[in-house]
Structures are given as C-alpha cells and as structure tokens.
Design a protein around this motif. Structure first.
Motif, PDB file in Angstrom:
ATOM      1  N   TYR A 161      45.189  50.052  31.368  1.00 23.66           N
ATOM      2  CA  TYR A 161      43.734  50.040  31.162  1.00 23.66           C
ATOM      3  C   TYR A 161      43.173  49.188  29.921  1.00 23.66           C
ATOM      4  O   TYR A 161      42.269  49.622  29.346  1.00 23.66           O
ATOM      5  CB  TYR A 161      43.122  51.365  31.064  1.00 23.66           C
ATOM      6  CG  TYR A 161      43.602  52.110  32.241  1.00 23.66           C
ATOM      7  CD1 TYR A 161      43.369  51.788  33.628  1.00 23.66           C
ATOM      8  CD2 TYR A 161      44.511  53.162  32.168  1.00 23.66           C
ATOM      9  CE1 TYR A 161      43.874  52.392  34.713  1.00 23.66           C
ATOM     10  CE2 TYR A 161      44.890  53.874  33.305  1.00 23.66           C
ATOM     11  CZ  TYR A 161      44.426  53.424  34.599  1.00 23.66           C
ATOM     12  OH  TYR A 161      45.086  54.113  35.629  1.00 23.66           O
ATOM     13  N   HIS A 187      40.886  44.532  30.900  1.00 22.64           N
ATOM     14  CA  HIS A 187      39.545  44.121  30.997  1.00 22.64           C
ATOM     15  C   HIS A 187      38.638  44.048  29.725  1.00 22.64           C
ATOM     16  O   HIS A 187      37.857  43.504  29.655  1.00 22.64           O
ATOM     17  CB  HIS A 187      38.899  45.344  31.894  1.00 22.64           C
ATOM     18  CG  HIS A 187      38.899  46.792  31.229  1.00 22.64           C
ATOM     19  ND1 HIS A 187      39.950  47.414  31.346  1.00 22.64           N
ATOM     20  CD2 HIS A 187      37.920  47.280  30.518  1.00 22.64           C
ATOM     21  CE1 HIS A 187      39.663  48.492  30.624  1.00 22.64           C
ATOM     22  NE2 HIS A 187      38.420  48.481  30.363  1.00 22.64           N
ATOM     23  N   LYS A 216      42.844  37.035  28.575  1.00 20.43           N
ATOM     24  CA  LYS A 216      43.579  37.839  29.249  1.00 20.43           C
ATOM     25  C   LYS A 216      44.950  37.490  29.828  1.00 20.43           C
ATOM     26  O   LYS A 216      46.193  38.142  30.031  1.00 20.43           O
ATOM     27  CB  LYS A 216      42.742  38.263  30.732  1.00 20.43           C
ATOM     28  CG  LYS A 216      41.464  38.941  30.551  1.00 20.43           C
ATOM     29  CD  LYS A 216      40.557  38.837  31.744  1.00 20.43           C
ATOM     30  CE  LYS A 216      39.239  39.572  31.354  1.00 20.43           C
ATOM     31  NZ  LYS A 216      38.883  39.940  29.999  1.00 20.43           N
ATOM     32  N   THR A 276      45.009  48.071  35.666  1.00 24.13           N
ATOM     33  CA  THR A 276      43.764  47.849  35.409  1.00 24.13           C
ATOM     34  C   THR A 276      42.902  48.185  36.430  1.00 24.13           C
ATOM     35  O   THR A 276      43.026  48.868  37.530  1.00 24.13           O
ATOM     36  CB  THR A 276      43.870  46.229  35.343  1.00 24.13           C
ATOM     37  OG1 THR A 276      42.474  45.768  34.422  1.00 24.13           O
ATOM     38  CG2 THR A 276      44.074  45.289  36.408  1.00 24.13           C
ATOM     39  N   HIS A 331      40.239  47.579  39.470  1.00 25.49           N
ATOM     40  CA  HIS A 331      40.242  46.677  40.702  1.00 25.49           C
ATOM     41  C   HIS A 331      38.502  46.221  40.549  1.00 25.49           C
ATOM     42  O   HIS A 331      37.753  46.899  40.131  1.00 25.49           O
ATOM     43  CB  HIS A 331      40.359  47.312  41.862  1.00 25.49           C
ATOM     44  CG  HIS A 331      40.326  46.428  43.136  1.00 25.49           C
ATOM     45  ND1 HIS A 331      39.315  46.321  44.060  1.00 25.49           N
ATOM     46  CD2 HIS A 331      41.414  45.686  43.540  1.00 25.49           C
ATOM     47  CE1 HIS A 331      39.617  45.235  44.873  1.00 25.49           C
ATOM     48  NE2 HIS A 331      40.960  44.904  44.663  1.00 25.49           N
ATOM     49  N   LYS A 332      38.305  44.967  41.242  1.00 27.43           N
ATOM     50  CA  LYS A 332      37.063  44.502  41.206  1.00 27.43           C
ATOM     51  C   LYS A 332      36.184  45.175  41.926  1.00 27.43           C
ATOM     52  O   LYS A 332      34.884  45.310  41.732  1.00 27.43           O
ATOM     53  CB  LYS A 332      37.165  43.012  41.748  1.00 27.43           C
ATOM     54  CG  LYS A 332      37.420  43.040  43.438  1.00 27.43           C
ATOM     55  CD  LYS A 332      37.336  41.630  43.971  1.00 27.43           C
ATOM     56  CE  LYS A 332      37.429  41.503  45.504  1.00 27.43           C
ATOM     57  NZ  LYS A 332      37.286  40.422  46.120  1.00 27.43           N
ATOM     58  N   ILE A 381      33.689  50.114  36.352  1.00 31.47           N
ATOM     59  CA  ILE A 381      34.011  49.005  35.412  1.00 31.47           C
ATOM     60  C   ILE A 381      34.810  47.768  36.312  1.00 31.47           C
ATOM     61  O   ILE A 381      35.612  48.069  37.122  1.00 31.47           O
ATOM     62  CB  ILE A 381      35.372  49.314  34.448  1.00 31.47           C
ATOM     63  CG1 ILE A 381      35.084  50.577  33.476  1.00 31.47           C
ATOM     64  CG2 ILE A 381      36.051  48.227  33.670  1.00 31.47           C
ATOM     65  CD1 ILE A 381      36.207  50.956  32.640  1.00 31.47           C
ATOM     66  N   LYS A 382      33.977  46.842  36.333  1.00 26.32           N
ATOM     67  CA  LYS A 382      34.293  45.719  37.200  1.00 26.32           C
ATOM     68  C   LYS A 382      35.612  45.033  36.851  1.00 26.32           C
ATOM     69  O   LYS A 382      35.802  44.683  35.228  1.00 26.32           O
ATOM     70  CB  LYS A 382      33.148  44.751  37.247  1.00 26.32           C
ATOM     71  CG  LYS A 382      31.941  45.196  37.961  1.00 26.32           C
ATOM     72  CD  LYS A 382      32.127  45.566  39.372  1.00 26.32           C
ATOM     73  CE  LYS A 382      30.931  46.373  40.091  1.00 26.32           C
ATOM     74  NZ  LYS A 382      31.037  47.340  40.846  1.00 26.32           N
ATOM     75  N   GLY A 383      36.531  44.975  37.482  1.00 26.91           N
ATOM     76  CA  GLY A 383      37.966  44.526  37.248  1.00 26.91           C
ATOM     77  C   GLY A 383      38.345  43.202  38.133  1.00 26.91           C
ATOM     78  O   GLY A 383      37.499  42.192  38.169  1.00 26.91           O
ATOM     79  N   PHE A 384      39.488  43.106  38.544  1.00 27.57           N
ATOM     80  CA  PHE A 384      40.245  42.196  39.290  1.00 27.57           C
ATOM     81  C   PHE A 384      40.538  42.135  40.400  1.00 27.57           C
ATOM     82  O   PHE A 384      40.845  43.533  40.852  1.00 27.57           O
ATOM     83  CB  PHE A 384      41.476  41.561  38.125  1.00 27.57           C
ATOM     84  CG  PHE A 384      41.213  41.634  36.669  1.00 27.57           C
ATOM     85  CD1 PHE A 384      40.642  40.518  36.198  1.00 27.57           C
ATOM     86  CD2 PHE A 384      41.198  42.950  35.946  1.00 27.57           C
ATOM     87  CE1 PHE A 384      40.475  40.436  34.815  1.00 27.57           C
ATOM     88  CE2 PHE A 384      40.891  43.067  34.736  1.00 27.57           C
ATOM     89  CZ  PHE A 384      40.432  41.663  33.952  1.00 27.57           C
ATOM     90  N   HIS A 389      37.784  56.071  40.022  1.00 25.94           N
ATOM     91  CA  HIS A 389      38.283  54.358  39.758  1.00 25.94           C
ATOM     92  C   HIS A 389      38.952  54.033  41.112  1.00 25.94           C
ATOM     93  O   HIS A 389      39.814  54.725  41.576  1.00 25.94           O
ATOM     94  CB  HIS A 389      39.018  54.466  38.240  1.00 25.94           C
ATOM     95  CG  HIS A 389      38.106  54.452  37.145  1.00 25.94           C
ATOM     96  ND1 HIS A 389      37.223  53.629  36.898  1.00 25.94           N
ATOM     97  CD2 HIS A 389      38.155  55.605  36.308  1.00 25.94           C
ATOM     98  CE1 HIS A 389      36.766  53.926  35.671  1.00 25.94           C
ATOM     99  NE2 HIS A 389      37.128  55.083  35.187  1.00 25.94           N
TER     100      HIS A 389
END
Length: 154
Positions: free
Chosen positions: A69, A72, A77, A98, A100-101, A106-109, A142
C-alpha cells in the motif's frame, strides 16, 4: 501481519531468510517476520528514505523484498520496482500489494500496468482480493491488486 504476505512467505520459503519492507509504516509486518525467524528491516519516509529515488540497502541482497500500500503515494512508481529488483538476490521474490483501479476509495492500477513494471522479473503473477478495511475512520471495502515476481537467476 498482512495475511496475504504471510501466506506467500509460508508457501514460497522453506526456511527464513532476509528481507526489506519498502514503505514499512507501523513496522507490523517487519516485527511479524522477525518473530518467525527472518532477519531484516523496513524503510519509509519516517526512516528518511524517499522511495521515488534509487536505493541499495545495507544487509542486501535480500531473499524477499515487499511493499504494501505504498505505490499509489509515489511520483516515480517504476522506481519502486527497480529498487526492489536491485536489492534482491538472484532467485529472490518481490511481493507487492496496491489498490486496483476499480477500488472506490483509492484509485489504483490495473494488472497490465503492474505486469509492465515487473518486466525484469520472471514467474510474475497477479490476483485481485476484496478486503474489508477495519481501521479507525475507514470501515469500507478495498479492491487490492497483489503482484509477485522473481528475480531471474543469472
């Protein structure tokens, strides 16, 4: 300790080795690994380590490098993956959690972004985990992206 990190360590390693936690925060994973016989330590902003820049850490190379975590928060990165790679022993593993989008908080990947950043690693894999965050002032779900990769044996 991150239960998924524990699961990965128990499945992957037959005996304790050495590790470094990139973005250690409260050090709970560090303390748990040490309690199970591993040697290592954690670094983050509180220890004066900027993970946006390259690092070779004392005590390395390591059997395990992990980061939970943190990705982000970083401007650079890709540097986290480069630092992990450069601090691993040949055949050592990098474990990363991390967001996920599709995470609503929390907008991730997405998986393709992470696999691209793992391009120097072999035996890479990803999985999606839905996880209830029970921390104070959180209390929400999450969507976590877990990725692992092994440094090739040269």
């Amino acid at each position: 300790m991150n239960e998924y990190l524990k699961e990965f360590v128990d499945k992957t390693y037959s005996s304790p080795g050495n590790f470094i936690d990139l973005g250690a925060g409260s050090m709970c994973d560090v303390e748990s690994l040490r309690a199970s016989g591993w040697s290592g330590y954690g670094v983050d902003k509180k220890t004066g380590t900027d993970l946006n820049t390259p690092h070779l850490f004392r005590g390395g190379p390591f059997d395990l490098v992990y980061s939970n975590y943190v990705l982000h928060f970083l401007r650079n990165k890709e540097q986290l993956f480069e630092t992990a790679y450069n601090n691993l022993k040949d055949g050592g593993w990098f474990f990363v959690h991390t967001f996920h989008k599709t995470d609503e908080n929390i907008k991730g990947f997405d998986e393709s972004q992470i696999i691209r950043m793992l391009s120097k690693f072999v035996d890479t894999s990803t999985r999606i985990i839905e996880l209830w965050d029970d921390e104070v002032r959180h209390k929400h779900w999450h969507v976590i992206l877990e990725a692992v990769g092994k440094k090739p044996i040269m």
